[in-house]
Design an enzyme around this catalytic site. Structure first.
Site, PDB file in Angstrom:
ATOM      1  N   ALA A  32       8.502   7.856  63.104  1.00 34.75           N
ATOM      2  CA  ALA A  32       7.224   8.580  63.099  1.00 34.75           C
ATOM      3  C   ALA A  32       6.860   8.641  64.727  1.00 34.75           C
ATOM      4  O   ALA A  32       5.716   7.893  65.126  1.00 34.75           O
ATOM      5  CB  ALA A  32       6.429   7.876  62.267  1.00 34.75           C
ATOM      6  N   LEU A  33       7.594   8.887  65.568  1.00 30.97           N
ATOM      7  CA  LEU A  33       7.583   8.844  66.927  1.00 30.97           C
ATOM      8  C   LEU A  33       6.353   9.647  67.573  1.00 30.97           C
ATOM      9  O   LEU A  33       6.036  10.733  67.201  1.00 30.97           O
ATOM     10  CB  LEU A  33       8.916   9.386  67.726  1.00 30.97           C
ATOM     11  CG  LEU A  33      10.129   8.677  67.257  1.00 30.97           C
ATOM     12  CD1 LEU A  33      11.270   8.837  68.050  1.00 30.97           C
ATOM     13  CD2 LEU A  33      10.033   7.079  67.288  1.00 30.97           C
ATOM     14  N   HIS A  34       5.918   8.949  68.383  1.00 34.60           N
ATOM     15  CA  HIS A  34       4.669   9.789  69.458  1.00 34.60           C
ATOM     16  C   HIS A  34       4.978   9.395  70.914  1.00 34.60           C
ATOM     17  O   HIS A  34       5.826   8.809  71.198  1.00 34.60           O
ATOM     18  CB  HIS A  34       3.563   9.148  68.759  1.00 34.60           C
ATOM     19  CG  HIS A  34       3.086   7.640  68.834  1.00 34.60           C
ATOM     20  ND1 HIS A  34       3.430   6.900  69.815  1.00 34.60           N
ATOM     21  CD2 HIS A  34       3.130   6.738  67.675  1.00 34.60           C
ATOM     22  CE1 HIS A  34       3.195   5.588  69.730  1.00 34.60           C
ATOM     23  NE2 HIS A  34       3.229   5.449  68.233  1.00 34.60           N
ATOM     24  N   GLY A  36       3.574   7.373  72.649  1.00 30.49           N
ATOM     25  CA  GLY A  36       3.875   5.977  73.143  1.00 30.49           C
ATOM     26  C   GLY A  36       5.303   5.513  73.157  1.00 30.49           C
ATOM     27  O   GLY A  36       5.811   5.255  74.440  1.00 30.49           O
ATOM     28  N   HIS A  37       5.973   6.137  72.062  1.00 29.20           N
ATOM     29  CA  HIS A  37       7.398   5.759  71.738  1.00 29.20           C
ATOM     30  C   HIS A  37       8.077   6.475  72.989  1.00 29.20           C
ATOM     31  O   HIS A  37       9.131   5.921  73.753  1.00 29.20           O
ATOM     32  CB  HIS A  37       8.023   6.112  70.499  1.00 29.20           C
ATOM     33  CG  HIS A  37       7.496   5.463  69.468  1.00 29.20           C
ATOM     34  ND1 HIS A  37       6.842   6.086  68.620  1.00 29.20           N
ATOM     35  CD2 HIS A  37       7.595   4.319  69.117  1.00 29.20           C
ATOM     36  CE1 HIS A  37       6.361   5.282  67.688  1.00 29.20           C
ATOM     37  NE2 HIS A  37       6.861   3.971  67.762  1.00 29.20           N
ATOM     38  N   LYS A 151       1.441  -2.566  73.546  1.00 35.47           N
ATOM     39  CA  LYS A 151       0.534  -2.166  72.445  1.00 35.47           C
ATOM     40  C   LYS A 151       0.802  -3.585  71.485  1.00 35.47           C
ATOM     41  O   LYS A 151      -0.423  -4.134  70.832  1.00 35.47           O
ATOM     42  CB  LYS A 151       1.017  -0.841  71.683  1.00 35.47           C
ATOM     43  CG  LYS A 151       0.669  -0.676  70.365  1.00 35.47           C
ATOM     44  CD  LYS A 151      -0.756  -0.243  70.161  1.00 35.47           C
ATOM     45  CE  LYS A 151      -1.166   0.314  68.507  1.00 35.47           C
ATOM     46  NZ  LYS A 151      -0.402  -0.235  67.477  1.00 35.47           N
ATOM     47  N   ARG A 190       0.630   4.561  62.516  1.00 31.95           N
ATOM     48  CA  ARG A 190      -0.104   4.256  61.419  1.00 31.95           C
ATOM     49  C   ARG A 190      -1.555   5.419  61.315  1.00 31.95           C
ATOM     50  O   ARG A 190      -2.118   5.402  60.357  1.00 31.95           O
ATOM     51  CB  ARG A 190      -0.584   2.969  61.219  1.00 31.95           C
ATOM     52  CG  ARG A 190       0.441   1.921  60.770  1.00 31.95           C
ATOM     53  CD  ARG A 190      -0.008   0.572  60.514  1.00 31.95           C
ATOM     54  NE  ARG A 190       0.806  -0.331  59.724  1.00 31.95           N
ATOM     55  CZ  ARG A 190       1.930  -0.995  60.297  1.00 31.95           C
ATOM     56  NH1 ARG A 190       1.957  -0.853  61.547  1.00 31.95           N
ATOM     57  NH2 ARG A 190       2.668  -1.611  59.579  1.00 31.95           N
TER      58      ARG A 190
HETATM   59  P1  AMP Z   1       7.147   0.784  66.138  1.00 30.92           P
HETATM   60  O1  AMP Z   1       7.630   1.977  65.973  1.00 30.92           O
HETATM   61  O2  AMP Z   1       5.636   0.808  65.920  1.00 30.92           O
HETATM   62  O3  AMP Z   1       7.821  -0.536  66.000  1.00 30.92           O
HETATM   63  O4  AMP Z   1       7.022   0.673  67.698  1.00 30.92           O
HETATM   64  C1  AMP Z   1       8.254   0.571  68.681  1.00 30.92           C
HETATM   65  C2  AMP Z   1       8.013   0.549  70.007  1.00 30.92           C
HETATM   66  O5  AMP Z   1       6.885   1.284  70.501  1.00 30.92           O
HETATM   67  C3  AMP Z   1       7.211  -1.191  70.182  1.00 30.92           C
HETATM   68  O6  AMP Z   1       7.910  -1.542  71.301  1.00 30.92           O
HETATM   69  C4  AMP Z   1       5.960  -0.904  70.431  1.00 30.92           C
HETATM   70  O7  AMP Z   1       4.928  -1.831  71.212  1.00 30.92           O
HETATM   71  C5  AMP Z   1       5.960   0.639  71.096  1.00 30.92           C
HETATM   72  N1  AMP Z   1       4.457   1.311  71.002  1.00 30.92           N
HETATM   73  C6  AMP Z   1       4.136   1.665  69.686  1.00 30.92           C
HETATM   74  N2  AMP Z   1       2.891   2.334  70.301  1.00 30.92           N
HETATM   75  C7  AMP Z   1       2.705   2.377  71.559  1.00 30.92           C
HETATM   76  C8  AMP Z   1       1.877   3.138  72.319  1.00 30.92           C
HETATM   77  N3  AMP Z   1       0.509   3.645  71.950  1.00 30.92           N
HETATM   78  N4  AMP Z   1       1.990   2.886  73.719  1.00 30.92           N
HETATM   79  C9  AMP Z   1       3.187   2.349  74.187  1.00 30.92           C
HETATM   80  N5  AMP Z   1       4.081   1.727  73.474  1.00 30.92           N
HETATM   81  C10 AMP Z   1       3.901   1.783  71.922  1.00 30.92           C
END
Ligand code: AMP
Length: 284
Positions: A32-34, A36-37, A151, A190
């Site tokens: 569910a990439l955005h 931030g990823h 984050k 989320r």
């Molecule tokens: P997740 O898919 O939520 O497990 O996140 C994967 C990676 O992306 C983790 O290292 C998170 O800390 C990073 N991440 C998630 N949201 C953000 C964001 N808004 N800005 C920077 N990194 C992020």
């Protein structure tokens, strides 16, 4: 860009690249990439020769089955987004590929204090699951550098400890800045689960962190925490403030008086109905 689903195929691909002396950067995600990823992917691609992104919703790090079930899954759309970056490989395994001996038959890592406070306290077993999946992924991929977001600040400290203390692998762990929406809300997979009203109200999390930062010169840590609770309590959509704390950024011990030598972060987790949101900000 290749999409690889098995450990064997990924290791074959990486062995070829390593043979040519390429460095490998790794970005673990749950999809569910955005943006931030994608910021982590871009940094990895800038700094290393090969960029591997994993997309795997790890069941062992969810203490709440409802949270696991409602977690968004959209591999095709994610791959399209990654195609527009310099990502070389998407590793999208299924659960059996990551846990061939079963989910319960896993090494247990003990993160001591970090297991018991904040995220560790409110999501029992969460960091055990994070330790399991990250150790498995790192042993498979053996990257030179691992790119993680600030984050999930406590997760970043847990993984640093995992790499240094338990795995003893020569992997650089790099914490990257939080990417935010226009109104300040930290991007998160989320966020798409929020109703329009909740989404609007969610900017209060960032505004509160920013207020605390702005007032840090004139108020004590205790007064700042009180102010933060007052601010968040006014927001209708926030049904529970799990924590708002000022912590030493290295140890996560609470800060109760100012000391110029210590880097301080404000960290918080709130619930909006069934959606849990976390955020943090460097304060000094
Ligand atoms: P997740 O898919 O939520 O497990 O996140 C994967 C990676 O992306 C983790 O290292 C998170 O800390 C990073 N991440 C998630 N949201 C953000 C964001 N808004 N800005 C920077 N990194 C992020």
């Amino acid at each position: 860009m290749q999409v690889i689903k098995t450990v064997k195929a990924l290791q074959q691909y990486l062995a070829g690249k390593r043979g040519l002396h390429n460095t490998i950067g790794f970005v673990p995600t749950m999809g569910a990439l955005h943006q931030g990823h994608l910021s982590l992917v871009n940094k990895s691609a800038d700094e290393q020769d090969i960029c591997v992104v994993s997309i795997f919703v790890n069941p062992t790090q969810f203490n709440d089955p409802k949270d696991l079930n409602q977690y968004p899954r959209m591999l095709e759309a994610d791959c399209l987004k990654l195609k527009s970056t310099a990502c070389d490989v998407v590793f999208a395994p299924d659960v059996k590929e990551i846990y061939p001996d079963g989910k319960s038959n896993q090494q247990i890592f003990d993160f001591a204090y970090l297991d018991h406070v904040y995220e560790g306290r409110h999501r029992p077993g969460h960091f055990k699951g994070v330790g399991q999946v990250v150790s498995r992924l790192l042993r498979i991929i053996q990257p030179n550098a691992l790119y993680l977001g600030n984050k999930d600040y406590q997760q970043l400290l847990v993984i640093k400890q995992l790499v240094k203390r338990y795995l003893k692998l020569p992997i650089q762990v790099i914490g990257c800045p939080i990417v935010r929406e226009n109104d300040g809300l930290a991007m998160s997979s989320r966020n798409m689960l929020l109703s329009p009203t909740q989404r609007k109200d969610a900017s209060a999390i960032y505004n509160t962190l920013q207020l605390v930062k702005d007032k840090a010169e004139s108020l004590s840590p205790e007064q700042l925490i009180q102010l933060a609770y007052q601010n968040l309590n006014k927001v209708k959509s926030i049904v529970k403030i799990e924590y708002f704390a000022l912590i030493d950024a290295q140890t996560m011990h609470p800060v109760d008086e100012w000391n110029n030598q210590v880097e301080v972060r404000a960290i918080t987790a709130v619930q909006m109905d069934h959606v849990r949101l976390i955020d943090n900000m460097q304060i000094n």
